[in-house]
Design an enzyme around this catalytic site. Sequence first.
Site, PDB file in Angstrom:
ATOM      1  N   GLU A  18       0.877  -1.167   0.000  1.00 18.16           N
ATOM      2  CA  GLU A  18       0.000   0.000   0.000  1.00 18.16           C
ATOM      3  C   GLU A  18       0.910   1.211   0.000  1.00 18.16           C
ATOM      4  O   GLU A  18       1.710   1.382   0.921  1.00 18.16           O
ATOM      5  CB  GLU A  18      -0.891   0.011   1.255  1.00 18.16           C
ATOM      6  N   CYS A  47      -2.862   8.001   4.373  1.00 15.93           N
ATOM      7  CA  CYS A  47      -2.759   7.735   2.926  1.00 15.93           C
ATOM      8  C   CYS A  47      -4.100   7.980   2.250  1.00 15.93           C
ATOM      9  O   CYS A  47      -4.153   8.204   1.048  1.00 15.93           O
ATOM     10  CB  CYS A  47      -2.227   6.343   2.618  1.00 15.93           C
TER      11      CYS A  47
END
Length: 480
Positions: free
Chosen positions: A249, A283
């Site tokens: 990720e 994020c």
Amino acid sequence: MNTPEYHLYIAGEWVPGVSARPNVNPSDTSDVIGLYAQADAELARRAIAAAARARPAWAASTPQQRFDVLDAVGNELLARKEEIGRMLSREEGKTLPEGMGEVARAAMIFKFFAGEALRTPGDLLPSVRPNVGVEVFRQPVGTVGLITPWNFPIAIPAWKIAPALAYGNTVVFKPAELVPGSAWLLAEILSRTALPKGAFNLVMGAGSAVGQAFVDSPEVQAISFTGSVATGRRIIAGATARGAKVQCEMGGKNPLVVLDDANLEQAVETAVQGSYFSTGQRCTASSKLIVAAGIHDRFVQAMRERMARLNVGHALRAGVDIGPVVDERQLAQNLSYLDIARREGAQAIIGGETLERDTVGYFQAPALVTGTEPGMRINREEVFGPVASVLRARDYDEALHLANDTEFGLASGICTTSLKYATHFRQHAQAGMVMVNLPTAGVDYHVPFGGTKASSYGPREQGRHAAEFYTTVKTAYIAS
Ligand code: ADP
């Protein structure tokens, strides 16, 4: 007062590192939380060897044994939510309610995967041949290397460690250099469970030494990483070259679209939460606000008023909405992106200045960069701070185009009261997660998390989909 020292956890023992690194509170840099042992590549290899030795024992554990270990960790995290949340906020800088909320989330993740250990899926099918049966079942991948970033010091470790153990893998875990405190507390809890020695190992240290050792070691069959695009790509190249399984990720540049028909107050709250809470260090943070022409000026004015009421300060103080930036380097990066936006011709920057408080820390007012163009770096690169930009869109079609005009694809959001646009956006936003009238940041723990395009690589994390990464499928035939 002596600064406490914390060791590595390798093969069921607490061991010193080759050096120790201070963990500094970003709300008050005179507060050194502890000295945390640092492993080198050699110690990392010792941990990997221990995890490899523990594989048969943990792979042979029953679902009930796995449930008991994970459920106990979840229960203890819940019981110690305030204490561990305080450590998390002290080392990372998110506010205490956010820190405690993150610990509770980590607890629920452990409890969720405790249940998944009992529900590991498989298939039983008739063969195409007579008197033959086919069974498809899942087995552990082996030893997994887990590498985590600083912005979620316990939730991200939890969402990698819990499924890894639930599906029978052994673990070598490397937390981010900046936030070893919450990770160490989690490791200490795991050290008191019935896990076989070596099934879980904590190796704190530099990415270039410990993380790289995970990438290089043939005994690490799979690596799950969350962090920057540059590091993620290096890990993908290195680990897939030797045939390891990789899940990454990485970055995001998450758009939030505000249409003319949006409820203004709700849109402002959604933008403020998504862009600035947790100091924008998520994020999934909304960093690109795409606002339709008919509501643009009212939205910017309402944001200005709302931002003026945000209280930025020491993460552990009551009433603070936004804690400090995590460190000096990140603060410098945030400020440099504001400079770049100015130089590239952004119309105005609301907020964004550094702030003085009664402790020395990395305090920054949230920033809104208005009057920007799609090609500006502020609209293309991830800043990872309390910084958002505004793009004006003619209509829904242009807004959708601008939302998708990015190399990333983690989260994407829209504020609208139109069923037609909400439905269309859910289908056509190029992102792994889509939010309607909700902040782009803030997700449930029992459903998949992950992105498309340059944001992610490999199977999804969390929820039942975690099994894709942490297990390998075996197809077994039998004739009767
Ligand atoms: P950030 O900007 O969050 O520091 P990084 O990608 O540098 O992003 O760090 C995320 C995690 O990756 C950290 O735990 C870091 O130590 C680790 N890391 C950094 N470099 C490497 C590397 N070469 N190999 C493996 N892990 C690394």
